[in-house]
Design an enzyme around this catalytic site. Structure first.
Site, PDB file in Angstrom:
ATOM      1  CB  SER A  58      -1.123   0.036   1.153  1.00 20.00           C
ATOM      2  OG  SER A  58      -0.281  -0.046   2.028  1.00 20.00           O
ATOM      3  CG  ASP A  59       3.968   2.413   2.751  1.00 20.93           C
ATOM      4  OD1 ASP A  59       3.140   2.080   3.484  1.00 20.93           O
ATOM      5  OD2 ASP A  59       5.084   1.607   3.616  1.00 20.93           O
ATOM      6  CB  ILE A  60       5.006   1.024  -3.319  1.00 18.33           C
ATOM      7  CG1 ILE A  60       5.947   0.552  -2.396  1.00 18.33           C
ATOM      8  CG2 ILE A  60       5.920   0.933  -4.006  1.00 18.33           C
ATOM      9  CD1 ILE A  60       7.522   1.641  -2.095  1.00 18.33           C
TER      10      ILE A  60
END
Length: 303
Positions: A58-60
């Site tokens: 989810s970060d990327i």
């Protein structure tokens, strides 16, 4: 700021977004993966514990979505002169990665569970163990399925009523895995990869991280490069994954230290040293100098 700069493009990233009942909740990739359902269908067994995807999914993805949104708004500004706010969240970034599983859940009312490396709608499309390691094989459509049987020298499976169509193979997935697994384990990975490639079946070895970084294709595509870091000297890092024919780019420097370029960026925006010093004194910005000072004398700089 928008009153003075109507062309301003402002991007906001958060755990759950600016609206909704969770707008004030804190978020991490782990939380997003859990609440999006990803951890419920990741893992080896449908009855096993929840498993997080190894990469910070989810970060990327949130960063990529934000960049895409900014570019879309920039295109709008080129036409209208107007900027706008762009926002996304870790939660939405994780949800958007559940393509297959969310489609299945919405269509059937049944929540998909973990299947190891297998695909929820196509088979065989997964990892198989050879005599000396693991490979992945994409025999998902009928053409590749028959090509795969040719490479395995197993034409009898084409007439097996359990495996004749994609739906049949999905319905008898465990039996299919047993039939194919027993054959793949008889020879080394290199043998099978060549046999499958010769027949035109998508396949590949399962690498560890060092093997992936040393692969000839990785190097040919300049996905590992050596750059100069301001403190560490020459370091290796991941290269630029998007190639441009007319304006080629590349990673030129190592990752910046916290605050390393604050002063340079503000100079480029028209601020002088006196203004930047004032920002720093007020705590509005951090530069590399103030960062070092905080590390050496943290009590003296604590408000």
């Amino acid at each position: 700021m928008r009153k003075d700069y109507p062309s301003l493009i402002y991007c906001s990233l958060s755990g759950f977004g600016r609206t909704g009942p969770y707008k004030h909740r804190r978020g991490f990739d782990l939380v997003a993966q859990a609440m999006s359902g990803i951890m419920s269908f990741t893992g080896e067994s449908p009855y096993g514990p929840p498993v997080k995807c190894g990469a910070p999914l989810s970060d990327i993805t949130a960063g990529i979505l934000a960049a895409m949104g900014i570019l879309a708004v920039y295109a709008h500004r080129l036409k209208t002169g107007q900027g706008q706010r762009v926002e996304t969240s870790l939660f939405e970034a994780a949800l958007v990665q559940t393509y297959w599983q969310s489609a299945i859940a919405l269509a059937t009312g049944v929540a998909p569970r973990a299947m190891g490396s297998a695909h929820p709608l196509n088979a065989p499309y997964q990892a198989f163990e050879a005599s000396d390691g693991w490979i992945v094989v994409g025999g998902a459509n009928q053409k590749n399925w028959l090509r795969m049987l040719d490479a395995l020298n197993a034409p009898e499976l084409a007439d097996d009523p359990r495996f004749q169509s994609g739906a049949d193979r999905m319905a008898h997935l465990k039996e299919l895995e047993a039939e194919l697994g027993g054959r793949f384990r008889t020879k080394p990975a290199k043998y099978w990869l060549k046999a499958l490639e010769d027949k035109g079946v998508p396949c590949g070895p399962v690498y560890n991280m060092l093997q992936a970084l040393a692969d000839a294709q990785t190097l040919a595509r300049e996905m590992v490069v050596e750059v100069e870091h301001s403190k560490l000297g020459p370091v290796k890092t991941i290269g630029l994954p998007v190639k441009f024919s007319a304006t080629p780019g590349k990673v030129r420097t190592g990752a910046p230290l916290y605050g390393e370029h604050t002063r340079q960026v503000l100079h480029e925006c028209g601020f002088d040293d006196q203004q930047i010093d004032a920002f720093e004194k007020e705590g509005a910005i951090v530069t590399s100098a103030s960062r070092h000072a905080r590390q050496r004398w943290p009590d003296a700089l604590t408000p």
